[in-house]
Design a protein around this motif. Structure first.
Motif, PDB file in Angstrom:
ATOM      1  N   LYS A 152       0.838  -1.202   0.000  1.00  0.00           N
ATOM      2  CA  LYS A 152       0.000   0.000   0.000  1.00  0.00           C
ATOM      3  C   LYS A 152       0.874   1.255   0.000  1.00  0.00           C
ATOM      4  O   LYS A 152       0.611   2.209  -0.741  1.00  0.00           O
ATOM      5  CB  LYS A 152      -0.929  -0.021   1.207  1.00  0.00           C
ATOM      6  CG  LYS A 152      -1.991   1.047   1.185  1.00  0.00           C
ATOM      7  CD  LYS A 152      -2.963   0.877   2.334  1.00  0.00           C
ATOM      8  CE  LYS A 152      -4.023   1.950   2.288  1.00  0.00           C
ATOM      9  NZ  LYS A 152      -4.970   1.817   3.396  1.00  0.00           N
ATOM     10  N   ALA A 153       1.924   1.275   0.826  1.00  0.00           N
ATOM     11  CA  ALA A 153       2.834   2.416   0.895  1.00  0.00           C
ATOM     12  C   ALA A 153       3.560   2.641  -0.429  1.00  0.00           C
ATOM     13  O   ALA A 153       3.907   3.779  -0.772  1.00  0.00           O
ATOM     14  CB  ALA A 153       3.842   2.221   2.023  1.00  0.00           C
ATOM     15  N   ALA A 154       3.767   1.573  -1.186  1.00  0.00           N
ATOM     16  CA  ALA A 154       4.443   1.669  -2.488  1.00  0.00           C
ATOM     17  C   ALA A 154       3.467   2.015  -3.611  1.00  0.00           C
ATOM     18  O   ALA A 154       3.861   2.077  -4.776  1.00  0.00           O
ATOM     19  CB  ALA A 154       5.164   0.360  -2.795  1.00  0.00           C
ATOM     20  N   GLY A 155       2.192   2.200  -3.265  1.00  0.00           N
ATOM     21  CA  GLY A 155       1.193   2.548  -4.267  1.00  0.00           C
ATOM     22  C   GLY A 155       0.712   1.366  -5.091  1.00  0.00           C
ATOM     23  O   GLY A 155       0.131   1.537  -6.158  1.00  0.00           O
ATOM     24  N   GLN A 156       0.950   0.156  -4.589  1.00  0.00           N
ATOM     25  CA  GLN A 156       0.526  -1.055  -5.288  1.00  0.00           C
ATOM     26  C   GLN A 156      -0.807  -1.540  -4.735  1.00  0.00           C
ATOM     27  O   GLN A 156      -1.228  -1.133  -3.646  1.00  0.00           O
ATOM     28  CB  GLN A 156       1.575  -2.158  -5.130  1.00  0.00           C
ATOM     29  CG  GLN A 156       2.922  -1.791  -5.696  1.00  0.00           C
ATOM     30  CD  GLN A 156       3.978  -2.829  -5.344  1.00  0.00           C
ATOM     31  OE1 GLN A 156       3.901  -3.504  -4.323  1.00  0.00           O
ATOM     32  NE2 GLN A 156       4.992  -2.941  -6.189  1.00  0.00           N
ATOM     33  N   ASP A 157      -1.466  -2.426  -5.494  1.00  0.00           N
ATOM     34  CA  ASP A 157      -2.700  -3.037  -5.006  1.00  0.00           C
ATOM     35  C   ASP A 157      -2.416  -3.781  -3.709  1.00  0.00           C
ATOM     36  O   ASP A 157      -1.376  -4.434  -3.578  1.00  0.00           O
ATOM     37  CB  ASP A 157      -3.266  -4.030  -6.027  1.00  0.00           C
ATOM     38  CG  ASP A 157      -3.805  -3.348  -7.272  1.00  0.00           C
ATOM     39  OD1 ASP A 157      -4.154  -2.150  -7.189  1.00  0.00           O
ATOM     40  OD2 ASP A 157      -3.878  -4.008  -8.319  1.00  0.00           O
ATOM     41  N   ALA A 158      -3.334  -3.690  -2.771  1.00  0.00           N
ATOM     42  CA  ALA A 158      -3.183  -4.376  -1.483  1.00  0.00           C
ATOM     43  C   ALA A 158      -3.587  -5.840  -1.643  1.00  0.00           C
ATOM     44  O   ALA A 158      -4.620  -6.278  -1.162  1.00  0.00           O
ATOM     45  CB  ALA A 158      -4.011  -3.691  -0.409  1.00  0.00           C
TER      46      ALA A 158
END
Length: 145
Positions: free
Chosen positions: A30-36
């Motif tokens: 989530k912090a990396a902007g990826q799907d959780a």
């Protein structure tokens, strides 16, 4: 009938440790902007995906015993940056406790038929799921649960 996978949960001391690892990895994505999504990467791709996806679960062997499972949402083959074929097993992040069942060590994952898989702990008010895993395992070995 659903087909499941079984795999050793290397490095985890227990189900709570696995749950903490899942939460950590989801927060990282989530912090990396990826799907959780909760992804487990493995080298071999299951051939019987139609029997697994959306129907089966990945059963985790922790400390020599099957102790929990996660529902398999998807299986995504890919090639890594070094050109090696791999597979993402997409798992529901919710961990379901199962009745403890002994399992000898093995490498990789294996298929696990539904009839050979341990049942989920009921959560039906008997309180078994609230016992510490070590106690549940010992009571199982004694034939008391």
């Amino acid at each position: 009938m659903a087909l499941n996978l079984i795999k050793l949960c290397v490095g985890a001391d227990g189900v709570d440790d696995l749950r903490n690892w899942i939460e950590f990895r989801l927060a990282e994505r989530k912090a990396a902007g990826q799907d959780a999504e909760h992804l487990h990467t493995t080298r071999m791709v299951p051939k019987r995906v139609d029997e697994i996806i959306g129907k089966g679960s990945l059963y985790w062997v922790i400390k020599g015993r099957i102790q929990c499972r996660q529902r398999i949402v998807d299986i995504r083959p890919f090639v890594d940056t070094e050109g090696v074929s791999r597979c993402h097993i997409v798992l529901d992040p919710h961990v379901v406790l199962t009745h403890s069942q002994p399992k000898r060590p093995f490498q990789g994952w294996r298929y696990l038929k539904s009839e050979d898989a341990p049942a989920d702990l009921s959560g039906g008010g008997d309180g078994i799921e609230s016992l510490p895993a070590d106690m549940r395992n010992e009571l199982t070995e004694l034939g008391l649960i």
